[in-house]
Enzyme design. Structure first.
Site: not given
Ligand SMILES: Cc1ncc(COP(=O)(O)O)c(C=O)c1O
Length: 388
Positions: A53, A105, A178, A203
């Site tokens: 973990r 997001y 991000d 992604k």
């Molecule tokens: C810009 C962005 N950040 C974070 C996330 C979250 O990722 P996850 O779906 O792997 O939790 C996403 C998901 O669509 C995203 O587009």
């Protein structure tokens, strides 16, 4: 492999740092699945690992590769992008003030406004495109973190990372970015002053729509990073071994995929910019976009594979025309998510639901690696059908 710092990132990614499995001489790594590690008779853990973990050898190569591509000190894999992002906020303390973008997001925005706020963080959403708004919102000594997403979902607005890093640091706050949409191919936020970089590995890093993963990269192995790592170990947002292996495989083709998607997105954006059935195209690669000048400085080799179209109203509203356009595509796939080899289209306001700041006529497009002409032709026929 020769010194990775002297090689181009394409070479480093293609060979995943050039590591081989020393025991078997295998070019691709084995998948370690053990959940626990042997303690020696003298009560020591000589492997340095105790329990999966907290840590797992299945992560080592992928973490080293992404840290190298981002020019960071270390990386950590997480069970999802959300697990990675929330670990950064959970490494703060209740009462800390944080700044985040108004448009970002949506799932993370919801978590910040609900869970994180109940937990005691003081979350303030601001216009992150505007450095003056950042300056005005920073509370020296109280603001501990500024969270930026660039390009940001789903309007693809751009934040000036270097300017925001300077303002944050002058005020004693950390800057986390991000960078899911840019990927290290197009932007390396640490080179612009960011302290933490986050990716939904789901992604572009993985790129094949077949796993959920998250990544954090740190500029320094400092106390804050140690707290972030202990959130992973204690809360348990730990990635599985097979997913870590798949993620490493996906990253070998990262540069080819992102460059192809960016080129096609630019072509699609230019094609539909002045289209009679399109109200507007949101894409930082268009010279008229509000963030274009900053993006041109901060992004290298393209503006990414994400764009949005606002569909014109016809006999029906813009919202109905957008939903009808998505209904008529044949090549694009109607699905949420982004960054895969296949192109995706979605009516974003339907996904985000009540309270969304997203315009109702907006279609979010994730451009894949298909032929750009085929993608344009499919959207053309879908728009025509929707306006019949
Ligand atoms: C810009 C962005 N950040 C974070 C996330 C979250 O990722 P996850 O779906 O792997 O939790 C996403 C998901 O669509 C995203 O587009």
């Amino acid at each position: 492999m020769p010194n990775p710092t002297k090689l181009q990132p394409e070479s480093i990614a293609a060979q995943a740092l050039g590591w081989i499995d020393e025991k078997t001489r295998a070019i691709t790594p084995p998948i370690h699945v053990s959940s626990t590690y042997l303690r020696d008779p003298d009560n020591q853990y000589r492997s340095g690992r105790v329990y999966a973990r907290a840590d797992n050898p299945a992560f080592d190569q992928a973490e080293a590769l992404i840290a190298t591509l981002e020019n960071g000190a270390q990386a950590a894999l997480f069970a999802s992008g959300m697990a990675a992002a929330t670990a950064v906020f959970q490494a703060l303390a209740p009462g800390d003030h944080v700044l985040a973008p108004k448009v970002m997001y949506w799932s993370l925005r919801n978590w910040l406004m609900n869970f994180a706020t109940h937990w005691g963080l003081k979350v303030e959403l601001i216009d992150m495109e505007n450095p003056a708004a950042v300056q005005a919102a920073l509370q020296p000594g109280k603001t501990k973190l500024v969270w930026v997403e660039t390009p940001a979902n789903p309007l693809w607005s751009i934040t000036d990372i270097a300017a925001t890093a300077k303002l944050s640091h002058d005020s004693g706050a950390l800057l986390a970015v991000d960078s899911t949409v840019a990927s290290p191919v197009l932007t390396r936020p640490i080179e612009h002053g960011a302290d933490i970089v986050m990716h939904a590995g789901t992604k572009y890093l993985n790129g094949h729509s077949d796993l959920i993963a998250g990544v954090l990269v740190t500029a320094r192995d400092d106390d804050f990073w140690k707290r972030v790592k202990s959130v992973r170990a204690q809360v348990g947002g730990t990635l599985g071994s097979f997913e870590a292996w798949l993620l490493l495989r996906g990253m070998r083709t990262l540069y080819l995929r992102v460059r192809c998607a960016s080129q096609s997105a630019q072509r699609i954006a230019e094609h539909f910019e002045k289209h009679s059935l399109v109200e507007g195209v949101l894409y930082p690669g268009l010279p008229g976009a509000s963030g274009h000048a900053v993006a041109a400085r901060q992004m290298t080799g393209g503006f990414g594979g994400m764009l949005s179209l606002r569909v014109k109203a016809g006999k029906v509203s813009g919202e109905a025309a957008a939903i009808a356009t998505a209904a008529h595509v044949k090549l694009w796939k109607r699905a949420t998510s982004l960054g895969g080899t296949e192109s995706l289209i979605e009516h974003r306001a339907s996904v985000e639901g009540a309270g969304t700041p997203v315009p109702p006529d907006l279609l979010r497009l994730s451009v894949g690696i298909e032929d750009a002409g085929d993608l344009v032709a499919d959207l053309e026929q879908a728009l025509q059908q929707a306006h019949r």
